[in-house]
Design a protein around this motif. Structure first.
Motif, PDB file in Angstrom:
ATOM      1  N   GLY A 192       0.798  -1.210   0.000  1.00  0.00           N
ATOM      2  CA  GLY A 192       0.000   0.000   0.000  1.00  0.00           C
ATOM      3  C   GLY A 192       0.835   1.266   0.000  1.00  0.00           C
ATOM      4  O   GLY A 192       2.028   1.263  -0.274  1.00  0.00           O
ATOM      5  N   THR A 193       0.160   2.354   0.327  1.00  0.00           N
ATOM      6  CA  THR A 193       0.764   3.684   0.337  1.00  0.00           C
ATOM      7  C   THR A 193       0.729   4.240   1.744  1.00  0.00           C
ATOM      8  O   THR A 193      -0.252   4.037   2.458  1.00  0.00           O
ATOM      9  N   VAL A 194       1.795   4.917   2.147  1.00  0.00           N
ATOM     10  CA  VAL A 194       1.785   5.671   3.388  1.00  0.00           C
ATOM     11  C   VAL A 194       1.926   7.142   3.030  1.00  0.00           C
ATOM     12  O   VAL A 194       2.612   7.505   2.070  1.00  0.00           O
ATOM     13  N   ALA A 195       1.238   7.990   3.811  1.00  0.00           N
ATOM     14  CA  ALA A 195       1.201   9.416   3.493  1.00  0.00           C
ATOM     15  C   ALA A 195       1.156  10.235   4.771  1.00  0.00           C
ATOM     16  O   ALA A 195       0.775   9.745   5.832  1.00  0.00           O
ATOM     17  N   GLY A 196       1.531  11.495   4.652  1.00  0.00           N
ATOM     18  CA  GLY A 196       1.490  12.395   5.796  1.00  0.00           C
ATOM     19  C   GLY A 196       2.674  12.180   6.708  1.00  0.00           C
ATOM     20  O   GLY A 196       3.787  11.928   6.256  1.00  0.00           O
ATOM     21  N   ILE A 197       2.438  12.254   8.006  1.00  0.00           N
ATOM     22  CA  ILE A 197       3.487  12.040   8.993  1.00  0.00           C
ATOM     23  C   ILE A 197       3.294  10.653   9.602  1.00  0.00           C
ATOM     24  O   ILE A 197       2.265  10.373  10.221  1.00  0.00           O
ATOM     25  N   ILE A 198       4.284   9.788   9.404  1.00  0.00           N
ATOM     26  CA  ILE A 198       4.243   8.427   9.915  1.00  0.00           C
ATOM     27  C   ILE A 198       5.228   8.352  11.073  1.00  0.00           C
ATOM     28  O   ILE A 198       6.433   8.557  10.888  1.00  0.00           O
ATOM     29  N   LYS A 199       4.723   8.091  12.263  1.00  0.00           N
ATOM     30  CA  LYS A 199       5.573   7.902  13.439  1.00  0.00           C
ATOM     31  C   LYS A 199       5.830   6.403  13.535  1.00  0.00           C
ATOM     32  O   LYS A 199       4.912   5.641  13.819  1.00  0.00           O
ATOM     33  N   ASN A 200       7.073   6.008  13.266  1.00  0.00           N
ATOM     34  CA  ASN A 200       7.360   4.592  13.049  1.00  0.00           C
ATOM     35  C   ASN A 200       8.332   4.005  14.052  1.00  0.00           C
ATOM     36  O   ASN A 200       9.444   4.463  14.197  1.00  0.00           O
ATOM     37  N   LYS A 201       7.891   2.936  14.729  1.00  0.00           N
ATOM     38  CA  LYS A 201       8.751   2.108  15.576  1.00  0.00           C
ATOM     39  C   LYS A 201       8.765   0.667  15.059  1.00  0.00           C
ATOM     40  O   LYS A 201       9.351  -0.207  15.667  1.00  0.00           O
ATOM     41  N   GLY A 202       8.094   0.421  13.951  1.00  0.00           N
ATOM     42  CA  GLY A 202       7.972  -0.933  13.420  1.00  0.00           C
ATOM     43  C   GLY A 202       8.729  -1.109  12.126  1.00  0.00           C
ATOM     44  O   GLY A 202       9.774  -0.496  11.906  1.00  0.00           O
ATOM     45  N   PHE A 203       8.173  -1.948  11.247  1.00  0.00           N
ATOM     46  CA  PHE A 203       8.786  -2.277   9.976  1.00  0.00           C
ATOM     47  C   PHE A 203       7.823  -1.914   8.851  1.00  0.00           C
ATOM     48  O   PHE A 203       6.643  -2.271   8.902  1.00  0.00           O
ATOM     49  N   LEU A 204       8.341  -1.238   7.834  1.00  0.00           N
ATOM     50  CA  LEU A 204       7.571  -0.906   6.641  1.00  0.00           C
ATOM     51  C   LEU A 204       8.228  -1.618   5.469  1.00  0.00           C
ATOM     52  O   LEU A 204       9.425  -1.449   5.235  1.00  0.00           O
ATOM     53  N   GLN A 205       7.447  -2.428   4.743  1.00  0.00           N
ATOM     54  CA  GLN A 205       8.037  -3.150   3.616  1.00  0.00           C
ATOM     55  C   GLN A 205       7.109  -3.134   2.420  1.00  0.00           C
ATOM     56  O   GLN A 205       5.889  -3.158   2.558  1.00  0.00           O
ATOM     57  N   ASP A 206       7.723  -3.047   1.240  1.00  0.00           N
ATOM     58  CA  ASP A 206       6.989  -3.057  -0.031  1.00  0.00           C
ATOM     59  C   ASP A 206       5.909  -1.980  -0.071  1.00  0.00           C
ATOM     60  O   ASP A 206       4.781  -2.230  -0.511  1.00  0.00           O
ATOM     61  N   ILE A 207       6.238  -0.783   0.409  1.00  0.00           N
ATOM     62  CA  ILE A 207       5.270   0.310   0.449  1.00  0.00           C
ATOM     63  C   ILE A 207       5.602   1.361  -0.605  1.00  0.00           C
ATOM     64  O   ILE A 207       6.722   1.410  -1.120  1.00  0.00           O
ATOM     65  N   THR A 208       4.626   2.200  -0.879  1.00  0.00           N
ATOM     66  CA  THR A 208       4.823   3.377  -1.717  1.00  0.00           C
ATOM     67  C   THR A 208       4.685   4.588  -0.818  1.00  0.00           C
ATOM     68  O   THR A 208       3.727   4.684  -0.042  1.00  0.00           O
ATOM     69  N   LEU A 209       5.642   5.516  -0.919  1.00  0.00           N
ATOM     70  CA  LEU A 209       5.563   6.761  -0.150  1.00  0.00           C
ATOM     71  C   LEU A 209       4.884   7.823  -0.992  1.00  0.00           C
ATOM     72  O   LEU A 209       5.322   8.111  -2.106  1.00  0.00           O
ATOM     73  N   ALA A 210       3.812   8.391  -0.475  1.00  0.00           N
ATOM     74  CA  ALA A 210       3.163   9.506  -1.164  1.00  0.00           C
ATOM     75  C   ALA A 210       4.088  10.718  -1.107  1.00  0.00           C
ATOM     76  O   ALA A 210       4.922  10.847  -0.202  1.00  0.00           O
ATOM     77  N   GLU A 211       3.926  11.608  -2.049  1.00  0.00           N
ATOM     78  CA  GLU A 211       4.735  12.822  -2.087  1.00  0.00           C
ATOM     79  C   GLU A 211       4.577  13.596  -0.780  1.00  0.00           C
ATOM     80  O   GLU A 211       3.470  13.762  -0.274  1.00  0.00           O
ATOM     81  N   GLY A 212       5.697  14.055  -0.226  1.00  0.00           N
ATOM     82  CA  GLY A 212       5.668  14.841   0.995  1.00  0.00           C
ATOM     83  C   GLY A 212       5.579  14.041   2.277  1.00  0.00           C
ATOM     84  O   GLY A 212       5.494  14.611   3.364  1.00  0.00           O
ATOM     85  N   THR A 213       5.587  12.713   2.203  1.00  0.00           N
ATOM     86  CA  THR A 213       5.496  11.870   3.397  1.00  0.00           C
ATOM     87  C   THR A 213       6.750  12.017   4.244  1.00  0.00           C
ATOM     88  O   THR A 213       7.863  12.075   3.733  1.00  0.00           O
ATOM     89  N   MET A 214       6.549  12.072   5.557  1.00  0.00           N
ATOM     90  CA  MET A 214       7.663  12.123   6.500  1.00  0.00           C
ATOM     91  C   MET A 214       7.556  10.925   7.432  1.00  0.00           C
ATOM     92  O   MET A 214       6.492  10.689   8.005  1.00  0.00           O
ATOM     93  N   ILE A 215       8.650  10.169   7.558  1.00  0.00           N
ATOM     94  CA  ILE A 215       8.679   9.047   8.488  1.00  0.00           C
ATOM     95  C   ILE A 215       9.599   9.438   9.629  1.00  0.00           C
ATOM     96  O   ILE A 215      10.765   9.780   9.413  1.00  0.00           O
ATOM     97  N   ARG A 216       9.049   9.398  10.841  1.00  0.00           N
ATOM     98  CA  ARG A 216       9.777   9.852  12.013  1.00  0.00           C
ATOM     99  C   ARG A 216       9.781   8.797  13.105  1.00  0.00           C
ATOM    100  O   ARG A 216       8.866   7.987  13.214  1.00  0.00           O
ATOM    101  N   ASP A 217      10.802   8.877  13.958  1.00  0.00           N
ATOM    102  CA  ASP A 217      10.832   8.084  15.177  1.00  0.00           C
ATOM    103  C   ASP A 217      10.002   8.874  16.200  1.00  0.00           C
ATOM    104  O   ASP A 217      10.285  10.041  16.443  1.00  0.00           O
ATOM    105  N   PRO A 218       8.975   8.283  16.799  1.00  0.00           N
ATOM    106  CA  PRO A 218       8.094   9.040  17.682  1.00  0.00           C
ATOM    107  C   PRO A 218       8.698   9.422  19.024  1.00  0.00           C
ATOM    108  O   PRO A 218       8.057  10.110  19.812  1.00  0.00           O
ATOM    109  N   THR A 219       9.937   9.012  19.312  1.00  0.00           N
ATOM    110  CA  THR A 219      10.527   9.378  20.618  1.00  0.00           C
ATOM    111  C   THR A 219      11.256  10.694  20.540  1.00  0.00           C
ATOM    112  O   THR A 219      11.577  11.210  19.542  1.00  0.00           O
TER     113      THR A 219
END
Length: 87
Positions: free
Chosen positions: A60-87
């Motif tokens: 699938g697609t991830v978009a916006g602000i993603i606060k990530n502590k897990g694993f993302l695989q085989d994804i599509t990043l929407a334009e402008g997406t930010m992946i952050r560590d939530p700590t």
């Protein structure tokens, strides 16, 4: 859990709630806000979500602000997406 909004797209706003061990089966489905845990198989879009520890998001697609502590695989990043560590 899904409601029809906008152009007939199914949207699930799980704001502040947990969404775990699910399949997002429709390419037009959107999961907005909230906390994801477990195994998520995604064919839609995840928007502004928090991915908890020991969580796997596949596809699938991830978009916006993603606060990530897990694993993302085989994804599509929407334009402008930010992946952050939530700590």
């Amino acid at each position: 859990m899904f409601s029809q909004v906008g152009r007939g797209l199914p949207v699930c706003n799980v704001s502040g709630c947990s969404f775990s061990n699910r399949n997002v089966r429709k390419p037009v489905a959107k999961i907005i806000n909230g906390f994801l845990s477990g195994k998520i198989v995604n064919q839609g879009t995840l928007l502004n979500v928090t991915v908890k520890t020991d969580t796997t998001i596949t596809g699938g697609t991830v978009a916006g602000i993603i606060k990530n502590k897990g694993f993302l695989q085989d994804i599509t990043l929407a334009e402008g997406t930010m992946i952050r560590d939530p700590t």
